[in-house]
Structures are given as structure tokens and as C-alpha cells.
Design a protein around this motif. Structure first.
Motif, PDB file in Angstrom:
ATOM      1  N   LEU B 120       0.827  -1.210   0.000  1.00 51.08           N
ATOM      2  CA  LEU B 120       0.000   0.000   0.000  1.00 51.08           C
ATOM      3  C   LEU B 120       0.861   1.261   0.000  1.00 51.08           C
ATOM      4  O   LEU B 120       0.554   2.235  -0.692  1.00 51.08           O
ATOM      5  N   ARG B 122       3.730   1.537  -1.290  1.00 46.52           N
ATOM      6  CA  ARG B 122       4.250   1.695  -2.656  1.00 46.52           C
ATOM      7  C   ARG B 122       3.207   2.344  -3.561  1.00 46.52           C
ATOM      8  O   ARG B 122       3.517   3.231  -4.356  1.00 46.52           O
ATOM      9  N   GLU B 123       1.923   1.898  -3.373  1.00 42.95           N
ATOM     10  CA  GLU B 123       0.861   2.515  -4.192  1.00 42.95           C
ATOM     11  C   GLU B 123       0.778   4.006  -3.923  1.00 42.95           C
ATOM     12  O   GLU B 123       0.614   4.814  -4.845  1.00 42.95           O
ATOM     13  N   MET B 124       0.927   4.375  -2.645  1.00 44.99           N
ATOM     14  CA  MET B 124       0.810   5.791  -2.291  1.00 44.99           C
ATOM     15  C   MET B 124       1.957   6.597  -2.877  1.00 44.99           C
ATOM     16  O   MET B 124       1.746   7.701  -3.398  1.00 44.99           O
ATOM     17  N   MET B 126       3.771   5.801  -5.446  1.00 45.06           N
ATOM     18  CA  MET B 126       3.639   5.839  -6.917  1.00 45.06           C
ATOM     19  C   MET B 126       2.601   6.874  -7.340  1.00 45.06           C
ATOM     20  O   MET B 126       2.791   7.612  -8.292  1.00 45.06           O
ATOM     21  N   LYS B 127       1.519   6.901  -6.588  1.00 47.90           N
ATOM     22  CA  LYS B 127       0.471   7.851  -6.965  1.00 47.90           C
ATOM     23  C   LYS B 127       0.936   9.288  -6.743  1.00 47.90           C
ATOM     24  O   LYS B 127       0.767  10.145  -7.612  1.00 47.90           O
ATOM     25  N   GLN B 131       4.064   8.091 -10.740  1.00 49.12           N
ATOM     26  CA  GLN B 131       4.925   7.096 -11.383  1.00 49.12           C
ATOM     27  C   GLN B 131       4.058   6.063 -12.106  1.00 49.12           C
ATOM     28  O   GLN B 131       3.192   5.429 -11.500  1.00 49.12           O
ATOM     29  N   THR B 132       4.309   5.906 -13.390  1.00 48.59           N
ATOM     30  CA  THR B 132       3.518   4.935 -14.160  1.00 48.59           C
ATOM     31  C   THR B 132       4.419   3.977 -14.936  1.00 48.59           C
ATOM     32  O   THR B 132       3.947   3.217 -15.771  1.00 48.59           O
ATOM     33  N   ILE B 185       8.437   3.148  -7.975  1.00 51.44           N
ATOM     34  CA  ILE B 185       8.513   2.418  -9.241  1.00 51.44           C
ATOM     35  C   ILE B 185       9.957   1.948  -9.470  1.00 51.44           C
ATOM     36  O   ILE B 185      10.898   2.552  -8.965  1.00 51.44           O
TER      37      ILE B 185
END
Lengths: 777, 274
Positions: B120, B122-124, B126-127, B131-132, B185
Motif C-alpha cells: 500500500l 508503494r501505491e501511495m 507511486m500515486k 509514477q507509471t 517504481i
């Protein structure tokens, strides 16, 4: 109080219906073929309320009817109602916990009945209390009786000792007299030998005296001892005797109270069966006097009862070793415990006075007639056609016999005109708001007198009713059956409102749709919907137009245990078990649905899984394939969560087993609550057997870990810290499109291609589904 | 005034201006360091959650790219030591993000496993860094070791993004290896972090650390300290009291560094749950 459920035993064709839940939204329909026993249920409920049954409802085995009803209520309401006496410990707590009470009416061989406060737990609490009280009472009575016996024994012993003492005293006196006599002889004789003889005789007499005196002293001592014992026991027994006396007085007062009650009951019966106002008036005067006497006897009995209890406990405590003063003080302290307790029957009768009023609406007497003789109304001739409707009319209008005694015909005419206007306005409001009709119907009644064309009744007054629509003036019977039915139903509702303003109502309606055309039948349902907030409706029907296909949970199905055998008993199926009813019984539902679909492949008899929407369908059917279990599962997507209930109804109606999977979002929770409430009577265990609420999963996308969602559904590498379902919503993505593309994407996948979080979620859900489907087998 | 004078004057003005700006920047960074330290767990919390532990924290600059985090919830103690990309101001900014995200995750009220917290987090990251996976985008992120100690069951969960966890039990050091991917990422597609789950025994010592200590240059040949010597030090100190351990670690490092300057932020957390 709201009627929640009922159980009927030994009533016409009914042996035992078991408990049947009524619909939680206050409209319950009873479907079934002719002669299935539908009407018997309504009659039994009516009899539960008024206690009246006739011989013809008895079963051939002569087992007497019992009707039990369960009502929703609160402990506060019950303690307010049952405030005059005490209830056994635990009863109020039980009501507080259960929030309902059960009342049972059981009939005796003479067709009289008793109303009992019932329920397994309540019965146990009452029985335990009564047994323990009886044991205590028995113990006290035994102790008091023993004491009185002891006293009697002591009295007898003292009496005997006293008698013996007196006897000894007499013998002593006799011996004494003999001494005097022989002394005189001794003194009077001169001769030596005579003197010697006399001296000897005197000596014997003296010895006898000594012996008698000795005997007397012994007896005197014994008597004193016995007297002392008696005096002691007598003092002890004084309180027991007072208690006995008080008990006798209470018994006498009780007997008088019973006589007084019986008198009042008989008068009430006479009053209920009186045919005329005059007769009723006479009886009511007698009732007033009897009631006054009854109240006095109640007061006397209560005083006698309190005195008897106090005396009894006082005696008991004194016997236990307390001084009278201390015992009195203790009694004063414990006095509240001596307050009377309700018996189950007493409590049942009082509670029955607070349950909703059950009224029966039926075609013959409840439909407004064209005319009715005033004498039939005033004499209460219930067998007259339209009697109930006419009586309703009088109640609604506030009319009584006095009104018609108005001698001035002009005034009477004015009054009637005013009433006609008021009633019309009110009825038009009902007609418009409840049924949605706009036609300006006016309701009229007139007081007329028979003319020479009716020679046998010539000059007698009658009431005539008219229903006007624009310029057309027609008798009720000339109007459509629908208008007549609604008009009469309006009168029933209004009359009941006037009569019972503070009570709930249960309206029992037998075949309301009979002979009405389809549209009018649907209007009947509309009226039910409008009144259900205030009035519980239970109706019988075999018309599909009186069934709301979206609300099949409202139905109870009634049929004979053996098909086509009118002698077999009546069995009742509630909404949960409609699938067990026969095709004939469920025919109104099938008619409504168009056809039975249980034979095609899309939906099966069992293993149907209702889902909220297509996206749930795509996800779950894909995972079903990936997991390979359960063996058989037929996923049925509703087009939206709001249609789930309809789909459930359809399956229930078709007699197919199902389970429901709902998302854990607010709408899923709402539908879960609705289904739980309407179909499963708010029972969590029953509901969880059929319903799966995905708590914590607001959308089917949340079954995936974020990583799997991105990898297998979204196919994008972006950060998604929110729930997957929130991401779909916030980014305005089509859930259905994502799900269908996932279905295609997953064709080459194995379940092990998903991470541990996704697998856990999916396996947990499918295990829950499998467990529930197993139960269906 | 001659041209030379004017030039000198200009130079002097420029020097003063640079000095003033430098002063302002330092002042500003000092203020930032205050903010950063206020986000770190306060001493009282450290004393409460780690009464028998220690934290050796040696930022290279005024602000640090390393951070430690701890929290308690439902009888569980959460510990993390993280090392953000870069050091100084960029690292500090990332550390603030990291601390905030960890707090937010815990506040969500769900009972996460250690690896799912990292997933989670990492998701935060990245968002928030948009980062895509596009090569032109930043590859910033952080390495982290995160543990959850369940006091009721005496068990430990660990998940690591490039940062391992060392456990010393009865003179034996066990290394729990991290997943070789950062929080943020990377060149490879994201996978779920692995969750390690094991029992905790009395006397066990756990060490969470950034790579600053082992990567510190020093010694006679100016080489990195490296993992093996670090493990030896830990084995040597594991039986000692927390302040002594901290002191020994610090002393060993200082001695190793000698004349070399500190190359990165240094952070070692030692924890024992008895």
C-alpha cells in the motif's frame, strides 16, 4: 403492539400451522385454492381476538382450538400495562430482551376460553415462581398446623390433668370427711373394744386421707405443669390462630368476589347478545349496579388478603424465634413482597386489552346495501345484509338512535344534508389520495319511510344509500362492484378509526378481490399500501392481481396436506418455504409471472446465485471456472442492486432455491437488511444461510489485491492507494467493461497466477458460497 | 572610483549576497530539520514502545533521508527504518511523505499484514509521484524494513523493500532477506512483498537499519564497512544493554571513519521485546 406471528391449532381443517411470521411491512397475503383453509386462518385470528367460536369450527376429534399470537412490544409498555400487581422475577427482563410477548387463547369444552400470557420462557418463569411460592406457603401452613395441633394436644393433656386433680381432690375431701366422721365415732364410743376398733378405723381413715392427699398433690403438681405447658403453647399459637382466622375471612371475601365477578360476566354476555338498544339499556343499568358491588368486593377482598398474608407471615416469623415486635417490624419492611402477583391468565387478559383491534371485513355484511331498515340497525340484527357496513356508516357519521328520534323533519333533513356533505368531502379525499381517482363521487343517505307498496312495513323508517357521480344517482348495488367495495372499505376504515383511536389495528379481509375486475383489484393493493403504516392487513386471495410480484415475502401459502383431499389437514408455508407448496397453491404467482421457468438451463432448481450486476457476474463466473468449485453454480445477475429483491421474489415464486451475494457498500447493506427483515423475520442465522454480504468489499473489484487489480483488470502501472472500487468510481471507469475484459484476459490464467491476497479473498467467498449451496442439497 | 574599485565593490557585494543567501538557506534547512524531527517518533513513544531498545541516528546533513517510524495499535507494535532516495533536502522531503503515508495506513483502521503495508505504501508513493513506469518519470522512492510485533502472541511479521532484518538469538544471527524492489517504481513490474512470520523468544534482538552504516567508507584503505563486519559487531554487542550497544556501534563507526567524512545518513534501530 404489532402482530408479528401466529400459530393456530385445532381450528376447522387446521391441526397445527406452526408459527407463521407476518410480513414486516404490515401487509400479509394468504394464497391458496378454494377450501384450502385460508379463511379459517382469518376466522381463527378473529376468534383469538374476541374469544368467540361456534360449534362448527370444532374438529371431529373434538380437540379444542388454541390460537397463539406474538406481538412486538417493549418492556416499558408492558410494565405500564401490568402495573397493578407484580410479575415473577425474570419476566420483565425476558420481555426487555425479546421485545415481544406471546398470548394464547385456549377454548374449553363449553366454548368459553382463557387468554394466557404465554411463551416457553414466560411459562417456565411463572411455573417456577408459582411452585416455589406454593412450596413456601405449604411449609408455613404445615408449621402453623403443627403448632395448632400441639396446642390442642397440650390443652387436652392439661384438661385431663386438671380433671384428674379435681378427682383426687374429691377423693381427698372424701377421705377428710371420713376422718371427721370416724373421729366423731371414736369420741362417741366408750367401750374399750369399741374404742380400739374406732381408733383403728380412724387410723385407716387417716391413712387413706394421707394417700388421697398425696395423690392430690401429685395431680395438682401435674396439672400445674400441664397448665404451664398449655399456657406457653397457647401463647405461641395465638398468632397462628389469628392467621387461620384471617385466612378464613379472606376465603369468604374471595367467594363473594367470585360471585360478583360471575354476575358481571353473565351480564356482559347478556349485553353482548342483546338485540336491541332497549334491552341493552336495561342490562347496562344492572351492570352499573353490579359493577359498583364488584368494586366494593374487590376492595374487601384485597384488604382481607393483605391481612391474611401479614398474619400468616407474622405467625411464621414468631415461630421462627422472633419476638412479636421484631416480627412486626420485619413484616413492615417486607410488605411490598406480599403484593399480589399476576397469574398467567390475569396477565394474559389484561395484555389482551392492549393488543391491536382485530376486525374482519367480508363481502356479505361489510358491503354497503341499497337500503336497510332502521329497526334492524337499532335492534342490532346482524343477519341483515349490509348490516356491518350500515353500522360503520352510523359510527362514521356519529349517528345513534337519538338522532332518528328527532321529531322535526326539517331539522332532521338539515342534519342529514350536513352529514352527507361532510362524508362526501372525506370520501372524495380518500378516493383521490388512496386510489388515485379523480371522479367526483358523492355519497348520500336518506331517511325514508315505506309506503303502501310495502304493506307489511308501511310507515316504517329505513335508510337509503346513494352514490352520485356527476348527474347519475345510483344505488350502491347499481354502481360497479369496485366502487361499492371501496366505499364500504372506506367506511370500515373510518369506523375503526373513530372507535379505536389509541389502538393498533389488524384488518382481516377475506377475498377482497372477489368479483372485482383486475384494475380494481390492483387498486385494493394500493389502498393497503396507503394504510399499512397504521393498519396491519391480512387478506386471503387467489387472485394474481392481489399479489405484488416484487414483494412475495408478504405471502403465506395454504393448502391441504394431501392434494385434493378436503378432509386432510391444512398446512401453511411461509415466504421462506414457498418452494414446498404445490403448483396449484402457487398458481396465482405463476399466472402473474407468465410461466414457470424451472425447467430451462439458465436457472436451475438449486444452486442459483443471485448477484447485484453484470460486473459481479463476470468476476465471479470467471473465478468459478478458475477455482473449479462449487461443482454446480448458476450466477444470475440482477441489472442493479435494487432489483435483487425482485429476483429473489421471482425465484421464490418459481419455487427455486437461491443464495444472494451482495457487495458491502451502503446499497448492498440496505438490500441485505431488507431481505433479512422481509424474508427471514430479521433472524440473522436464517438470513446468513441464504445471504452473503461481502463486508469490507464495496465493489467486486475489491476482491483483488491492488497489484492483481492493476495487473489483471486495469493493465496499468499506477499507484492506487485507495480501494480498487473507489479508483473505478473516482476515475469514472466502467465497472462492467473492466469486468468483461477481465473475463477475456483470464482465459489463459490459473488461480495461482493471482497473489496470496486475491486468492485468500476469492477462496473465502467461494467457500461461503459452497457452504450455503451444500445446505440446499 | 576607478574601474578596479568598482569591480572589487561588485565582487564584495556578490560575496556578501552569497553569504546572506547561504545563511538564509541554512536557516531554512534548519527550520526544515525541526519539522522533520517533529515528525519522527517522540522520545516518550520510543521509551514506551522500545524501553529495551536503542536508535542510532546520524544524519549526514542537517536534514535526513533516513527515517524511523513506530506506532502501537491493537497490542501490536509497528517499527520501520527507511532510507529514502538521496539525502539532504530531497531525501528529507521523501521521508516526510513516507512517515505521513505510514501514519495514514495505520489510521485506516484495517488490520494489515506487514507486506500489505508495504504494498500500500508503494501505491501511495507511486500515486503521489505520478509514477507509471514511463522512463522519463522520476524513479524516486525508498527502501524500508518494517516489522510488526504482536505482543499478545509473541510473534513478529517482517517485510522489506531492499532493507533486511537481522535477528540475534543466542549468539546466532539470522538474516531475513528483503524483496529486491523499492517502495516506488522500478525497472520491473511490481509484485507483492513477501511477508515473513515467526515467533519471538525472550532475549531475541532485532536490528533494522539503513545502508548508511555498512556503506560508510573508512579503515586503512578507505573501503566500505560492509555487512560481515557489521554482523560481527552486532553479534558482539547483542548480549549487552541497549545504551552500551548504541555506544559500541557509534564508537566502531567513528573509529572506522577516521578522517573520512560521512557519506550517507546512518540509522540503526535495535529492538528487544521481553
Amino acid at each position: 403492539m404489532r402482530l408479528l406471528s401466529f400459530r393456530i391449532q385445532n381450528f376447522r381443517s387446521i391441526v397445527d400451522t406452526g408459527w407463521n411470521q407476518l410480513s414486516s411491512d404490515n401487509i400479509t397475503g394468504i394464497i391458496g385454492q378454494n377450501e384450502s383453509g385460508k379463511t379459517s386462518i382469518l376466522e381463527a385470528l378473529k376468534s383469538f381476538y374476541d374469544g368467540k367460536i361456534s360449534e362448527d369450527i370444532l374438529r371431529s376429534d373434538l380437540s379444542m382450538p388454541v390460537v397463539t399470537c406474538c406481538f412486538a412490544t417493549g418492556a416499558d409498555q408492558i410494565s405500564d400495562i401490568l402495573r397493578d400487581k407484580l410479575l415473577p422475577a425474570g419476566v420483565m427482563q425476558h420481555i426487555k430482551k425479546e421485545k415481544k410477548i406471546i398470548l394464547q387463547r385456549a377454548w374449553n369444552d363449553d366454548l368459553s376460553s382463557i387468554m394466557l400470557f404465554n411463551g416457553t420462557e414466560v411459562e417456565k418463569l411463572f411455573t417456577d415462581f408459582e411452585v416455589s411460592r406454593a412450596l413456601k406457603e405449604h411449609k408455613i401452613a404445615e408449621k402453623l398446623d403443627k403448632l395448632l395441633e400441639k396446642k390442642e394436644k397440650a390443652r387436652k393433656e392439661y384438661q385431663k390433668a386438671d380433671d384428674e386433680m379435681h378427682q383426687a381432690e374429691m377423693m381427698m375431701e372424701e377421705a377428710k370427711a371420713l376422718i371427721s366422721e370416724r373421729t366423731r365415732t371414736f369420741r362417741s364410743v366408750k367401750k374399750t373394744d369399741q374404742k380400739k376398733m374406732a381408733e383403728k378405723q380412724l387410723a385407716i381413715a387417716k391413712k387413706k386421707y394421707e394417700q388421697a392427699r398425696e395423690q392430690f398433690l401429685q395431680k395438682q403438681k401435674l396439672s400445674k405443669e400441664k397448665n404451664k405447658i398449655f399456657a406457653e403453647v397457647n401463647d405461641e399459637a395465638r398468632f397462628a390462630e389469628q392467621s387461620k382466622q384471617a385466612a378464613l375471612e379472606m376465603e369468604e371475601a374471595g367467594e363473594k368476589l367470585r360471585e360478583s365477578t360471575e354476575r358481571l360476566r353473565k351480564l356482559q354476555q347478556l349485553y353482548d347478545h342483546a338485540y336491541s338498544d332497549k334491552e341493552r339499556h336495561g342490562i347496562s343499568l344492572e351492570m352499573d349496579s353490579a359493577n359498583e358491588k364488584y368494586l366494593k368486593t374487590v376492595q374487601i377482598y384485597q384488604q382481607a388478603r393483605e391481612r391474611a398474608i401479614i398474619k400468616k407471615y407474622l405467625a411464621y416469623k414468631i415461630l421462627g424465634g422472633l419476638s412479636p415486635g421484631a416480627a412486626e417490624k420485619e413484616i413492615e419492611r417486607e410488605k411490598p413482597q406480599f403484593n399480589p402477583y399476576y397469574s398467567r391468565e390475569e396477565a394474559g387478559n389484561i395484555l389482551a386489552g392492549h393488543i391491536p383491534v382485530f376486525t374482519m371485513f367480508e363481502d356479505f355484511s361489510s358491503l354497503l346495501p341499497n337500503r336497510i331498515d332502521l329497526v334492524d340497525i337499532l335492534d342490532g340484527n346482524q343477519k341483515t345484509e349490509g348490516f356491518a357496513a350500515a353500522m360503520n356508516f352510523l359510527h362514521v357519521s356519529g349517528l345513534n338512535a337519538e338522532f332518528f328520534r328527532e321529531s322535526n323533519s326539517r331539522i332532521l333533513k338539515q342534519k342529514i344534508e350536513r352529514l352527507n356533505r361532510e362524508l362526501t368531502i372525506d370520501f372524495q379525499d380518500f378516493w383521490r389520495q388512496r386510489i388515485g381517482k379523480t371522479s367526483k363521487i358523492t355519497l348520500n343517505f336518506e331517511l325514508e319511510h315505506y309506503d303502501h307498496t310495502h304493506p307489511e312495513k308501511s310507515g316504517f323508517p329505513y335508510l337509503e344509500f346513494w352514490v352520485k357521480d356527476r348527474n347519475e344517482r345510483l344505488y350502491p348495488k347499481q354502481r360497479s362492484r369496485g366502487v361499492r367495495w371501496f366505499l364500504s372499505f372506506y367506511l370500515e376504515l373510518k369506523a375503526a378509526m373513530v372507535a379505536n383511536q389509541n389502538k393498533g389495528r389488524v384488518l382481516l379481509i377475506d377475498e377482497p378481490g372477489l368479483s372485482l375486475h383486475a384494475r380494481a383489484q390492483e387498486d385494493v393493493l394500493k389502498v393497503f399500501e396507503h394504510i399499512r403504516e397504521k393498519i396491519q392487513v391480512i387478506y386471503t386471495t387467489h387472485s394474481p392481481h392481489l399479489i405484488d410480484i416484487r414483494k412475495l415475502y408478504r405471502l403465506l401459502a395454504v393448502q391441504r396436506a394431501v392434494d385434493d383431499d378436503e378432509n386432510s389437514e391444512t398446512v401453511v408455508f411461509d415466504a421462506k418455504s414457498l418452494t414446498s407448496a404445490t403448483t396449484d397453491t402457487l398458481s396465482p404467482i405463476y399466472t402473474l409471472m407468465g410461466s414457470r421457468l424451472s425447467e430451462q438451463q439458465f436457472i436451475q432448481k438449486k444452486n442459483n446465485i443471485i448477484l447485484e450486476d453484470l460486473s459481479a457476474y463476470y468476476y465471479l463466473s470467471t473465478f468459478h471456472q478458475l477455482l473449479g468449485y462449487p461443482e454446480e453454480a448458476y450466477f444470475l445477475p440482477a441489472t442493479d442492486v435494487s432489483n435483487v429483491q425482485t429476483l429473489v421474489n421471482l425465484l421464490m415464486g418459481w419455487g427455486l432455491d437461491y443464495i444472494v451475494v451482495l457487495k458491502g457498500d451502503s446499497s448492498g447493506k440496505r438490500i441485505f437488511g431488507k431481505l433479512k427483515n422481509s424474508i427471514f423475520g430479521n433472524d440473522d442465522t436464517l438470513a446468513s444461510g441464504k445471504l452473503i454480504l461481502l463486508k469490507g468489499y464495496r465493489g467486486m473489484e475489491d476482491l483483488f489485491s491492488t497489484l492483481d487489480f492493476k495487473k489483471h483488470v486495469l493493465h496499468e502501472r499506477i499507484g492506487i492507494p485507495e480501494r480498487n472500487s473507489e479508483f473505478v468510481k473516482e476515475n469514472h471507469l466502467s465497472g462492467t467493461l473492466l469486468a468483461s475484459s477481465f473475463m477475456k484476459h483470464a482465459q489463459g490464467l490459473k488461480i495461482t497466477d493471482f497473489d496470496e491476497e486475491t486468492r485468500e479473498n476469492i477462496e473465502r467467498l467461494f467457500q461461503a458460497i459452497t457452504d450455503r449451496l451444500k445446505v440446499q442439497k | 572610483m576607478t574601474g578596479t574599485d568598482k569591480y572589487l565593490e561588485e565582487l564584495k557585494w556578490q560575496r556578501d549576497e552569497i553569504t546572506r543567501q547561504q545563511h538564509e538557506i541554512i536557516q531554512s534547512i534548519r527550520y526544515a530539520s525541526l519539522i522533520q524531527s517533529s515528525l519522527l517518533p517522540p522520545e516518550s513513544l520510543i521509551q514506551k514502545l522500545l524501553p529495551a531498545g536503542f536508535i542510532l541516528f546520524k544524519p549526514r546533513d542537517i536534514v535526513s533521508g533516513d527515517f524511523y517510524w513506530m506506532a502501537e495499535k491493537d497490542e501490536k507494535i509497528y517499527l520501520a527504518v527507511a532510507d529514502c532516495t538521496g539525502h539532504g533536502v530531497p531525501g528529507a522531503l521523501m521521508s516526510i511523505l513516507g512517515i505521513s503515508f505510514l501514519n495514514e495506513i495505520l489510521a485506516r483502521g484495517e488490520s494489515y499484514r506487514a507486506n500489505r503495508i508495504l504494498n500500500l505504501l508503494r501505491e501511495m508513493v507511486m500515486k503521489s509521484l505520478h509514477q507509471t513506469g514511463d522512463v522519463s518519470q522520476s524513479m524516486d522512492g525508498m527502501d524500508i524494513a518494517l516489522c510488526i510485533y504482536d505482543a499478545a502472541n509473541k510473534t513478529m511479521q517482517y517485510a522489506g523493500a531492499n532493507n533486511p532484518l537481522f535477528m540475534v538469538r543466542k549468539d546466532v544471527l539470522t538474516e531475513f532477506k528483503p524483496d529486491r524492489m523499492p517502495i516506488g517504481i522500478s525497472g520491473h513490474e511490481e509484485h507483492s512483498f513477501k511477508n515473513h512470520f515467526f515467533d519471538v523468544r525472550k532475549g531475541d534482538w532485532f536490528y533494522l537499519f539503513s545502508d548508511g552504516y555498512v556503506d560508510q567508507f573508512g579503515g586503512q584503505n578507505g573501503k566500505k564497512f560492509k555487512y560481515d563486519p557489521f554482523k560481527s559487531v552486532l553479534l558482539e554487542i547483542a548480549g549487552k544493554k541497549a545504551p552500551d550497544q548504541k555506544e559500541k556501534l557509534d564508537h566502531t563507526l567513528e573509529k572506522w571513519m577516521g578522517k573520512y567524512s560521512q557519506v550517507d545518513d546512518i540509522l540503526v534501530m535495535g529492538a528487544r521485546f521481553d
